[in-house]
Motif scaffolding. Structure first.
Motif, PDB file in Angstrom:
ATOM      1  N   ILE A   1       0.837  -1.206   0.000  1.00  0.00           N
ATOM      2  CA  ILE A   1       0.000   0.000   0.000  1.00  0.00           C
ATOM      3  C   ILE A   1       0.869   1.252   0.000  1.00  0.00           C
ATOM      4  O   ILE A   1       1.806   1.361   0.795  1.00  0.00           O
ATOM      5  N   ARG A   2       0.549   2.186  -0.881  1.00  0.00           N
ATOM      6  CA  ARG A   2       1.199   3.499  -0.904  1.00  0.00           C
ATOM      7  C   ARG A   2       0.134   4.543  -0.603  1.00  0.00           C
ATOM      8  O   ARG A   2      -0.840   4.669  -1.339  1.00  0.00           O
ATOM      9  N   PHE A   3       0.310   5.249   0.507  1.00  0.00           N
ATOM     10  CA  PHE A   3      -0.657   6.258   0.924  1.00  0.00           C
ATOM     11  C   PHE A   3      -0.326   7.597   0.274  1.00  0.00           C
ATOM     12  O   PHE A   3       0.820   8.031   0.274  1.00  0.00           O
ATOM     13  N   ILE A   4      -1.351   8.237  -0.277  1.00  0.00           N
ATOM     14  CA  ILE A   4      -1.202   9.526  -0.942  1.00  0.00           C
ATOM     15  C   ILE A   4      -2.211  10.487  -0.319  1.00  0.00           C
ATOM     16  O   ILE A   4      -3.389  10.151  -0.173  1.00  0.00           O
ATOM     17  N   MET A   5      -1.741  11.672   0.050  1.00  0.00           N
ATOM     18  CA  MET A   5      -2.628  12.664   0.645  1.00  0.00           C
ATOM     19  C   MET A   5      -3.495  13.280  -0.443  1.00  0.00           C
ATOM     20  O   MET A   5      -3.001  13.744  -1.462  1.00  0.00           O
ATOM     21  N   ASP A   6      -4.805  13.255  -0.238  1.00  0.00           N
ATOM     22  CA  ASP A   6      -5.757  13.797  -1.198  1.00  0.00           C
ATOM     23  C   ASP A   6      -6.178  15.185  -0.737  1.00  0.00           C
ATOM     24  O   ASP A   6      -6.708  15.340   0.363  1.00  0.00           O
ATOM     25  N   GLN A   7      -5.953  16.170  -1.570  1.00  0.00           N
ATOM     26  CA  GLN A   7      -6.272  17.559  -1.223  1.00  0.00           C
ATOM     27  C   GLN A   7      -7.580  18.024  -1.835  1.00  0.00           C
ATOM     28  O   GLN A   7      -7.945  19.185  -1.715  1.00  0.00           O
ATOM     29  N   SER A   8      -8.316  17.142  -2.494  1.00  0.00           N
ATOM     30  CA  SER A   8      -9.494  17.577  -3.249  1.00  0.00           C
ATOM     31  C   SER A   8     -10.600  18.120  -2.346  1.00  0.00           C
ATOM     32  O   SER A   8     -11.292  19.060  -2.727  1.00  0.00           O
ATOM     33  N   ILE A   9     -10.786  17.556  -1.157  1.00  0.00           N
ATOM     34  CA  ILE A   9     -11.842  18.047  -0.263  1.00  0.00           C
ATOM     35  C   ILE A   9     -11.500  19.440   0.232  1.00  0.00           C
ATOM     36  O   ILE A   9     -12.345  20.345   0.211  1.00  0.00           O
ATOM     37  N   ALA A  10     -10.254  19.640   0.656  1.00  0.00           N
ATOM     38  CA  ALA A  10      -9.831  20.968   1.122  1.00  0.00           C
ATOM     39  C   ALA A  10      -9.905  21.982  -0.016  1.00  0.00           C
ATOM     40  O   ALA A  10     -10.320  23.131   0.188  1.00  0.00           O
ATOM     41  N   TYR A  11      -9.542  21.550  -1.217  1.00  0.00           N
ATOM     42  CA  TYR A  11      -9.611  22.436  -2.377  1.00  0.00           C
ATOM     43  C   TYR A  11     -11.063  22.820  -2.672  1.00  0.00           C
ATOM     44  O   TYR A  11     -11.365  23.981  -2.949  1.00  0.00           O
TER      45      TYR A  11
END
Length: 127
Positions: free
Chosen positions: A93-103
């Motif tokens: 598993i590679r975790f990636i921070m998703d900024q779409s909600i904050a955007y």
């Protein structure tokens, strides 16, 4: 298995559901924020790797801490994933921070600010 096949889509959804359960209920790491959600999961067709997009409500430090906590607990998460899902391979598993909600929230705030300023401009134009 092709990338967009029905089987791959079903595996992505199942891994996302189980991953969210593990993060929410079984990890005791204090660095991981309580309002952490799994936005999307993409498992490779060979089931060897997995990208998990994570969203954390909070400031940038909380996001960095949560990402560090998830990366350090990756072995435990894989172990639990293997127990709960019957897959041929348990993906790395590679975790990636998703900024779409904050955007989205910031864009919504900007739109609201513009909409509030429009009546003021119309009143100035009428005067």
């Amino acid at each position: 298995m092709r990338k967009n096949s029905i089987k791959n889509t079903r595996i992505n959804g199942e891994v996302q559901r189980v991953l969210a359960e593990i993060i929410r209920g079984e990890i005791k790491d204090p660095r991981i924020g309580e309002l952490t959600s799994v936005v999307a999961v993409e498992v490779a067709p060979d089931l060897k790797t997995c990208k998990a997009w994570i969203s954390v409500l909070g400031d940038e430090k909380a996001q960095e801490d949560t990402l560090a906590g998830l990366n350090s607990a990756e072995g435990f998460i894989r172990n639990q994933l293997a127990r709960k899902l019957n897959l041929r391979n348990t993906p790395q598993i590679r975790f990636i921070m998703d900024q779409s909600i904050a955007y989205g929230v910031s864009m919504s705030k900007l739109i609201d600010d513009v909409n509030e300023a429009i009546p003021e401009r119309e009143e100035d134009a009428e005067s």
